[in-house]
Design an enzyme around this catalytic site. Structure first.
Site, mmCIF file in Angstrom:
data_model
loop_
_atom_site.group_PDB
_atom_site.id
_atom_site.type_symbol
_atom_site.label_atom_id
_atom_site.label_comp_id
_atom_site.label_asym_id
_atom_site.label_seq_id
_atom_site.Cartn_x
_atom_site.Cartn_y
_atom_site.Cartn_z
ATOM 1 N N HIS A 49 38.969 33.450 47.299
ATOM 2 C CA HIS A 49 39.767 34.671 47.163
ATOM 3 C C HIS A 49 38.983 35.897 47.634
ATOM 4 O O HIS A 49 39.525 36.780 48.291
ATOM 5 C CB HIS A 49 40.181 34.828 45.697
ATOM 6 C CG HIS A 49 41.107 35.968 45.439
ATOM 7 N ND1 HIS A 49 42.463 35.896 45.650
ATOM 8 C CD2 HIS A 49 40.861 37.223 45.000
ATOM 9 C CE1 HIS A 49 43.005 37.054 45.344
ATOM 10 N NE2 HIS A 49 42.071 37.880 44.944
ATOM 11 N N HIS A 95 49.604 37.605 44.140
ATOM 12 C CA HIS A 95 49.233 37.321 42.752
ATOM 13 C C HIS A 95 49.971 36.052 42.327
ATOM 14 O O HIS A 95 50.688 36.036 41.327
ATOM 15 C CB HIS A 95 49.547 38.517 41.849
ATOM 16 C CG HIS A 95 48.378 38.918 41.011
ATOM 17 N ND1 HIS A 95 48.487 39.407 39.743
ATOM 18 C CD2 HIS A 95 47.046 38.859 41.251
ATOM 19 C CE1 HIS A 95 47.289 39.657 39.250
ATOM 20 N NE2 HIS A 95 46.396 39.333 40.151
#
Lengths: 736, 228
Positions: A49, A95
């Site tokens: 990420h 998200h």
């Protein structure tokens, strides 16, 4: 609490998502065994990420420059010039994992994070959008996830006070175990008042701003870098909790602080919180950073260094302050009731030094934390190009009326009103075009005619069938949607959602899509200025459809010359730009009416795309176009139906019976538009098109209470509307 | 006309309101921080929309106890015009300047869309520019706009012409489906007994510019400007 003396075992290393060779790299880099705090810091910086380790070498191939680009990828958000000394700052971010586990908070904090990315740079957020993908509507979890995600996005954005002006919602079984929540935000700033993360100057105070630090969200970024198994529910404690009220205060306080000339560098605390933000500021400025953790405002007792460095508590910022402005800065934060604490300083050591209670908890080389992150050239296997599907091999519908009603009422095609009515799309008083059109339009200032257009798009089924063409198509459709309101497309932000990159077939999808995106961006002069990659979107080995969501920003010089999709009055001439439909592979017709998802997606001829779009934009700007709609899912028939429903006015279309009638009506050939013009202007329009080598033909005229196409379709606008508006509220009202 | 907008932490519709006030009166309103204790001398005090204090405790409840509020109440009692929109309406009921309460929307969802309102009483300083029974179109954007009061209070409001605005369909019919939040008797806006304090859930300030979709909200501000 995890003490710093915790022994480092292979199990602990694995729990931090680090592979044995990655751990060896750490040992080689620092020449000793790390403390547990250091292990946590590496894990935070080197996960997929934060480090983009699987995607970086491909992202570098994307075009990121242009005369309009003020700041490309690498900062909190991308920046484009919008004239008059102003810039638009924007980005989209995923998200996904948190939203599947806890839909309300996951989606809410996704919105919060992207808003912070924008105002960290000194821009006041002026518009938000989102791209949402859920599983099959019949999947037992889907309704709960839709309800929670929509409420979470609304709950955060409405309270914060940014209009949520657009987005997309799609259902597909491949997202059953892994939904996608991609949030976009855009802000406006003065070009000479942009703030960056790069720290300058030694011995400058590092200030912590905003909410207090708690134990929430520890290892959120690590979670977002792994596949889900059956234990997804157990990961709930890694999801953060959002507080839009604190964010609104943080926004106002930060903008006031920036205006007070107190800020040297500023960075929001997003993924991996204090760690990422501090390392980023130091590394970019070629400086060291020392933090004294006992000064960090905490909301829980006895937090260890490990916990503080990895907490993802929301609504926090880190700033390098001009020392002489400390009193002014403190007063601003006290006025807004937010924490303000000097927690460290910049140094000339290039070390990331973490102290707590007189002890050193971590002491790492700051540049290497980012620069020496592993970078993988992962093996990939390209998707075999699908066999094209000839229209003659696709049956026509028995009844075209039924087919059209079925398509406009299908879960993926029906009105999203149930969703966007829960978002405040009007706050700030600048929304010119509300959700439901090709692109949303806001004006930049109350007393200016300048406007900005926003839209987000991707067709994942196209990307699965042919990643290259699918990637191209996503960019082209965004460009087309901006064009269809009359805007000059400026730049995009991309949110690349894929499965596990360690699988060559998934990596092949990623590579293909990136190449397609890059190709379209180059041909359309439509650079990528920011973005986000979300990999490992799989549950129990089942990957999502490749979903590179593209959001674009366009500039309107005169909002009074923006086009909308609705028919305005009867008796106007309808002109089809870009030729008749021929292509049914991967079409909505195929999926909704024949329950098939096969064939090749429609190819995008980028030269035609550009020529047709430039022609349409020019026509809109000249004032002759009274309505305009780009053609995408569902083809010509759906485009006309949407224009009719939006305006409450029907149309009569000439269309002869032919063996390829279904391709003409439902084909998804690219680069096409329907426009309406006053009857007296149609000859000039066609002549102008002919001069420019643009395919343009009159297909009918507006008017009457029904949409009539040849002898095969005759359906009232009211019936269309009923079909279009019913599914979503009906579905959501069904008890679980 | 001189006006002031009170700014609370979490207020977010002050810009929309300020733009409209400036357009109608030619003068930008003063922005007054909630931590102040005295308002400037003005003809109109506006409590704007938003999420003051994050809607924590109850919408408008903490704002109703802000340092500025005693002066707002004193000015209201002295006859200064007070307009509470959305969150501002919630504050007015929390302070007791207006009766009743705003509860969670009946369907439990936030709602942002245009609604139609019937102007029930034009003999007020806030509505004199409208025709009696006129139907106007303005947006709502709220999660807690469900007006509630006991029957006696509702009857008293109606009998004294203090129900100024009601949700209706585009033809003016007071239907259930035209009511976006479940408010009793389709009530969208009410007046205090003295007639100088109006609270309403819809946002007339977001419908004062043809570019933004219409100008039906202008009349409310023109009425105040004429009365001031």
């Amino acid at each position: 609490m995890i003490p710093n003396e915790t022994p480092i075992t292979p199990e602990l290393v694995a729990e931090h998502g680090l592979k044995p060779d990655e751990y060896q790299r750490i040992l080689d880099l620092i020449g000793r065994e790390p403390t547990v705090t250091e292990l946590g810091i590496f894990s935070a910086m080197w996960n997929e990420h934060c480090s983009y380790k699987s995607s970086k070498i491909w992202l570098k191939t994307l075009p990121t420059k242009g005369p309009q680009v003020v700041c490309g990828p690498g900062e909190n958000a991308g920046i484009v010039d919008i004239g008059d000394g102003q810039v638009c700052v924007f980005k989209m971010e995923s998200h996904n994992h948190p939203s599947f586990i806890e839909p309300y908070q996951g989606a809410a904090t996704g919105v919060g994070g992207i808003l912070r990315d924008v105002f960290t740079m000194g821009a006041r957020p002026v518009a938000a959008m989102n791209a949402l993908r859920f599983g099959d509507p019949e999947h037992p979890r889907t309704r709960h996830l839709v309800r929670g995600v929509v409420a979470g996005i609304g709950g955060y954005g409405n309270s914060f006070g940014v209009p949520t002006v657009g987005g997309e919602v799609e259902f597909h079984e491949s997202y059953n175990g892994n939904i996608l929540v991609n949030a976009f935000a855009a802000g406006i700033a003065d070009k000479d008042a942009i703030f960056y993360a790069k720290a300058t100057g030694v011995g400058k105070p590092i200030v912590y701003l905003g909410s207090k630090t708690g134990r929430d969200g520890i290892h959120g970024a690590t979670m977002a870098s792994a596949e889900f198994g059956e234990d997804a529910e157990e990961k709930r404690p890694t999801v953060q909790v959002g507080d839009p009220f604190s964010e609104k205060l943080l926004l106002e306080a930060c903008l006031e602080l920036m205006a007070a000339d107190a800020v040297i560098a500023i960075q929001d605390m997003g993924a991996a919180g204090l760690t990422c933000s501090a390392v980023e500021m130091g590394a970019k400025g070629d400086l060291g950073v020392t933090l004294d953790l006992e000064h960090v405002p905490c909301r829980e007792d006895a937090m260890s260094a490990y916990e503080m460095m990895l907490s993802e508590s929301q609504e926090r910022m880190l700033m390098v302050l001009k020392p002489e402005r400390e009193d002014v800065a403190r007063a601003i934060f006290e006025k807004w009731g937010l924490d303000f604490a000097v927690v460290g300083e910049t140094t000339d050591t290039r070390r990331f030094l973490i102290r707590q209670h007189g002890g050193v908890m971590a002491d790492l080389p700051i540049k290497e934390l980012g620069d020496e992150a592993p970078e993988y050239d992962r093996p990939f296997m390209r998707t075999d190009p699908p066999a094209p599907l000839a229209a003659s091999d696709v049956p026509q519908p028995d009844d075209y009326n039924d087919a059209l009603l079925k398509i406009v009422g299908a879960p993926n095609m029906c009105s999203r009103r149930w969703v966007w009515e829960q978002y405040d799309h009007l706050v700030m008083g600048n929304t010119i075009q509300r959700p439901g059109g090709d692109a949303a339009v806001i004006r930049v200032d109350e007393d200016k005619l300048k406007g900005l257009a926003f839209c987000v798009d991707v067709t994942p089924r196209y990307c699965r069938a042919d990643p290259f063409e699918g990637g191209k198509q996503a960019v082209a459709e965004v460009w087309r949607n901006l064009t269809a309101v009359g805007a000059e497309p400026l730049a995009i932000t991309d949110n690349l959602n894929f499965g596990n990159p360690e699988r060559p077939d998934i990596m092949g999808q990623f590579v293909g899509c990136i190449e397609g995106i890059g190709e379209a961006c180059r041909q359309l002069d439509f650079p990528v200025v920011s973005g986000n990659v979300s990999l490992y979107n799989e549950t129990n080995g089942e990957a999502i459809l490749p979903t590179p969501a593209i959001a674009g920003v366009g500039l309107l010089t005169d909002i009074d010359r923006a086009a909308t999709i609705q028919f305005k009055t009867g008796g106007e001439t309808l002109v089809l730009i870009g030729g008749q439909g021929t292509h049914l592979g991967q079409s909505t017709y195929l999926r909704e009416c024949l329950d098939r998802e096969d064939g090749a997606p429609p190819p995008v001829d980028l030269e035609r795309e550009r020529a047709n779009g430039d022609f349409v934009r020019q026509a809109i700007r000249s004032g002759t176009v009274t309505a305009c709609h780009d053609m995408s899912d569902g083809g010509l028939a759906v485009t006309l139906a949407e224009m009719a429903m939006a305006g409450g006015i029907g149309a009569v279309i000439d269309m002869a019976i032919s063996p390829d009638l279904h391709a003409r009506l439902f084909g998804e050939d690219q680069g096409r538009y329907v426009i309406s013009v006053a009857a007296e202007n149609s000859d000039d329009m066609l002549a102008d098109a002919a001069r420019n080598g643009i395919a343009a033909e009159v297909i009918g005229e507006t008017g009457g209470p029904a949409l009539r196409i040849g002898s095969v379709i005759s359906v009232s606008v009211e019936t269309l509307r009923h079909a279009h508006e019913s599914w979503f509220p009906g579905y959501m009202a069904t008890p679980d | 006309m001189k006006s002031a907008i009170v700014l609370f932490p979490g207020t977010n519709r002050e810009r929309d309101m300020a733009a409209t006030l400036k357009r109608v009166t030619g003068k930008a309103p003063e922005i007054v921080w909630h931590g102040e204790t005295r308002l400037p001398e003005v003809d109109l005090i506006v409590l704007p929309g938003g999420f003051s204090y994050g809607d924590y405790l109850r919408c408008g409840a903490i704002a109703a106890n802000s340092p500025i509020m005693p002066d707002v109440i004193a000015r209201a009692n002295a006859g200064t015009f007070v307009l509470g929109v959305c969150n501002g309406f919630q504050m007015l009921t929390e302070t007791g300047l207006l009766p009743g309460a705003l509860m969670r929307n009946a369907n439990l969802q936030f709602v942002c869309r245009d609604v139609h309102l019937k102007v029930e009483n034009t003999q007020t300083p806030f509505t004199s520019a409208y025709e009696p029974g006129q139907v106007i179109r303005v947006p709502v954007a709220h999660g807690d706009g469900n007006y509630f009061a006991d029957e006696k209070t509702l009857d008293a409001l109606e009998d004294s012409g203090r129900v100024v605005l009601r949700y209706c369909d585009e033809k003016g019919a007071l239907t259930q489906t035209a009511n976006p939040n479940g408010s009793q008797r389709n009530i969208a806006g009410i007046l205090n007994e003295a007639g100088n304090v109006l609270g309403l859930m819809p946002h007339p300030e977001d419908m004062t510019d043809a570019r933004l979709g219409g100008t039906d909200g202008l009349g409310l501000f023109e009425s105040i400007a004429a009365a001031a």
